[in-house]
Design a protein around this motif. Sequence first.
Motif, PDB file in Angstrom:
ATOM      1  N   TYR A 233       0.812  -1.207  -0.076  1.00  0.00           N
ATOM      2  CA  TYR A 233      -0.052  -0.469  -0.352  1.00  0.00           C
ATOM      3  C   TYR A 233       0.591   1.215  -0.464  1.00  0.00           C
ATOM      4  O   TYR A 233       0.094   2.602   0.295  1.00  0.00           O
ATOM      5  CB  TYR A 233      -0.229   0.193   0.837  1.00  0.00           C
ATOM      6  CG  TYR A 233      -0.393  -0.310   2.681  1.00  0.00           C
ATOM      7  CD1 TYR A 233       0.536   0.769   3.032  1.00  0.00           C
ATOM      8  CD2 TYR A 233      -0.401  -1.556   3.107  1.00  0.00           C
ATOM      9  CE1 TYR A 233       0.554   0.208   3.999  1.00  0.00           C
ATOM     10  CE2 TYR A 233       0.760  -2.139   4.314  1.00  0.00           C
ATOM     11  CZ  TYR A 233       1.347  -1.356   5.189  1.00  0.00           C
ATOM     12  OH  TYR A 233       1.781  -1.144   6.173  1.00  0.00           O
ATOM     13  N   THR A 259     -10.985  12.390   2.323  1.00  0.00           N
ATOM     14  CA  THR A 259     -11.889  11.531   2.703  1.00  0.00           C
ATOM     15  C   THR A 259     -13.143  11.649   1.670  1.00  0.00           C
ATOM     16  O   THR A 259     -13.770  12.382   1.821  1.00  0.00           O
ATOM     17  CB  THR A 259     -12.016  11.305   3.987  1.00  0.00           C
ATOM     18  OG1 THR A 259     -11.234  11.400   4.528  1.00  0.00           O
ATOM     19  CG2 THR A 259     -12.674   9.512   4.116  1.00  0.00           C
ATOM     20  N   TYR A 261     -16.287   9.714   0.837  1.00  0.00           N
ATOM     21  CA  TYR A 261     -17.599   8.491   1.683  1.00  0.00           C
ATOM     22  C   TYR A 261     -18.159   8.854   0.123  1.00  0.00           C
ATOM     23  O   TYR A 261     -19.392   9.776   0.389  1.00  0.00           O
ATOM     24  CB  TYR A 261     -18.467   9.696   2.588  1.00  0.00           C
ATOM     25  CG  TYR A 261     -17.328   9.864   3.797  1.00  0.00           C
ATOM     26  CD1 TYR A 261     -17.740   8.991   5.307  1.00  0.00           C
ATOM     27  CD2 TYR A 261     -16.730  11.049   3.696  1.00  0.00           C
ATOM     28  CE1 TYR A 261     -16.766   9.264   6.485  1.00  0.00           C
ATOM     29  CE2 TYR A 261     -16.026  11.152   4.907  1.00  0.00           C
ATOM     30  CZ  TYR A 261     -16.031  10.292   5.810  1.00  0.00           C
ATOM     31  OH  TYR A 261     -15.028  10.555   6.678  1.00  0.00           O
ATOM     32  N   THR A 262     -19.263   7.071   0.600  1.00  0.00           N
ATOM     33  CA  THR A 262     -20.142   6.612  -0.646  1.00  0.00           C
ATOM     34  C   THR A 262     -21.048   5.712  -0.077  1.00  0.00           C
ATOM     35  O   THR A 262     -20.868   5.695   0.931  1.00  0.00           O
ATOM     36  CB  THR A 262     -19.913   6.320  -1.150  1.00  0.00           C
ATOM     37  OG1 THR A 262     -18.463   4.518  -1.861  1.00  0.00           O
ATOM     38  CG2 THR A 262     -19.065   7.132  -2.616  1.00  0.00           C
ATOM     39  N   ASN A 264     -20.988   3.339  -0.445  1.00  0.00           N
ATOM     40  CA  ASN A 264     -20.339   2.102  -0.343  1.00  0.00           C
ATOM     41  C   ASN A 264     -18.816   0.961   0.610  1.00  0.00           C
ATOM     42  O   ASN A 264     -18.742   0.932   0.530  1.00  0.00           O
ATOM     43  CB  ASN A 264     -20.235   1.193  -2.035  1.00  0.00           C
ATOM     44  CG  ASN A 264     -21.269   0.684  -2.175  1.00  0.00           C
ATOM     45  OD1 ASN A 264     -22.197   0.346  -2.626  1.00  0.00           O
ATOM     46  ND2 ASN A 264     -21.543   1.197  -3.850  1.00  0.00           N
ATOM     47  N   THR A 265     -17.966   2.560   0.091  1.00  0.00           N
ATOM     48  CA  THR A 265     -17.076   2.244   1.196  1.00  0.00           C
ATOM     49  C   THR A 265     -16.757   4.123   2.006  1.00  0.00           C
ATOM     50  O   THR A 265     -17.409   5.580   1.207  1.00  0.00           O
ATOM     51  CB  THR A 265     -15.849   1.971   0.054  1.00  0.00           C
ATOM     52  OG1 THR A 265     -14.867   1.592   0.733  1.00  0.00           O
ATOM     53  CG2 THR A 265     -15.771   2.980  -1.112  1.00  0.00           C
ATOM     54  N   VAL A 266     -15.630   4.399   2.515  1.00  0.00           N
ATOM     55  CA  VAL A 266     -15.344   5.352   2.303  1.00  0.00           C
ATOM     56  C   VAL A 266     -13.444   5.108   2.008  1.00  0.00           C
ATOM     57  O   VAL A 266     -13.193   4.307   2.861  1.00  0.00           O
ATOM     58  CB  VAL A 266     -15.341   6.086   4.594  1.00  0.00           C
ATOM     59  CG1 VAL A 266     -14.828   6.741   4.549  1.00  0.00           C
ATOM     60  CG2 VAL A 266     -16.736   5.810   4.621  1.00  0.00           C
ATOM     61  N   THR A 267     -13.267   6.376   1.925  1.00  0.00           N
ATOM     62  CA  THR A 267     -11.671   6.028   0.786  1.00  0.00           C
ATOM     63  C   THR A 267     -11.210   7.313   1.143  1.00  0.00           C
ATOM     64  O   THR A 267     -11.755   8.080   1.264  1.00  0.00           O
ATOM     65  CB  THR A 267     -12.027   5.901  -0.319  1.00  0.00           C
ATOM     66  OG1 THR A 267     -12.527   6.333  -1.260  1.00  0.00           O
ATOM     67  CG2 THR A 267     -12.052   4.245  -0.757  1.00  0.00           C
ATOM     68  N   THR A 268      -9.718   6.941   1.671  1.00  0.00           N
ATOM     69  CA  THR A 268      -8.984   8.053   1.886  1.00  0.00           C
ATOM     70  C   THR A 268      -7.534   7.689   0.936  1.00  0.00           C
ATOM     71  O   THR A 268      -7.241   6.083   0.501  1.00  0.00           O
ATOM     72  CB  THR A 268      -8.415   7.916   2.625  1.00  0.00           C
ATOM     73  OG1 THR A 268      -6.894   7.002   3.295  1.00  0.00           O
ATOM     74  CG2 THR A 268      -9.102   8.950   3.981  1.00  0.00           C
TER      75      THR A 268
END
Length: 329
Positions: A233, A259, A261-262, A264-268
């Motif tokens: 990663y 960040t 937010y959807t 389906n997921t939270v991503t950074t």
Amino acid sequence: MMIEVALFGAGRIGKIHAGNLVKQPGVKLKYVVDVHAPSAEALAAQHGATVTSVEAAFADPSIKAVVVGSSTDTHADLILRAAAAGKHIFCEKPVDLDVVRAKACADAVAKAGVTALIGFQRRYDPTFAAVKTRIDAGEIGTPEVLVITSRDPGAPPVNYIRSSGGIFKDMLIHDFDIFRWILDDEAVSVYAEGSCLVDPAIAEAGDVDTTAVTIRTKKGRLCQINTSRRAAYGYDQRFEVMGNLGMLQAGNHRPSEVTAYTANTVTTDLPEHFFLERYRNAYALEMAHFVEAITNGTPVKTTVADGMKALELAEAATLSWKEGRIVNL
């Protein structure tokens, strides 16, 4: 007064130091020295410098300081020659792969009375430095436990590993320096385990690529360091320090702090990919500190003695891993 500097090494780290050096007020990069002529010529042309030899650079009385970013096996010799010539020294880690040679460098620098900074750039990282400042201010009371995570995104070429001195001297030497700096303490024992989990060729070269090290200090504090030559990663550089009043953590840097937010997921963003990106600010601040030190005669934050201490810990860890025992210092 203009400070004229000679740079040894026109590779990856030499380019970083050259770029930061020429940004310093009152500083001129006069010479670039490298055994690979095309690299030296390209870097010199980029910054208006001249390609020259080691001998000519040291013989020039206008050179007040040298920056050593060449291969590890050249460091000690260049430090000794610079000290003998009365020139201030910025040298990448390690001082040398041998403690006796490193001590000879420390003695020569002290005798010459020149400024010498060893490139442990992590101390200059704004995030790490902020943690140190808050520890010193008493925010978490007395530090008791330090946990360091240090993982590269991928292993270097095996040819490099064969000449690197091993993972403890090449990679963990930074972590040993962070340990001494953050806890402001010295080790009394080291226990190191190592495995080869990333690439069998590393084991064939006589080294490991994954380690776990436990250190006990004179004040009874504990430090645990875990490292790996592979992190899918990105470049993983974190530590946390626990005190009797709380804990401070220093996390990874990311290209952005957005960040998403959807449903389906939270991503950074993933961590920055490698040390060139992660420590870009640290390298710039480190060079500015060196120039300030030689201009004003102030002490440097990372000395040859610090380099020698980190190397002693690296040697102890290497011995512990090879012999499967705790090494007392």
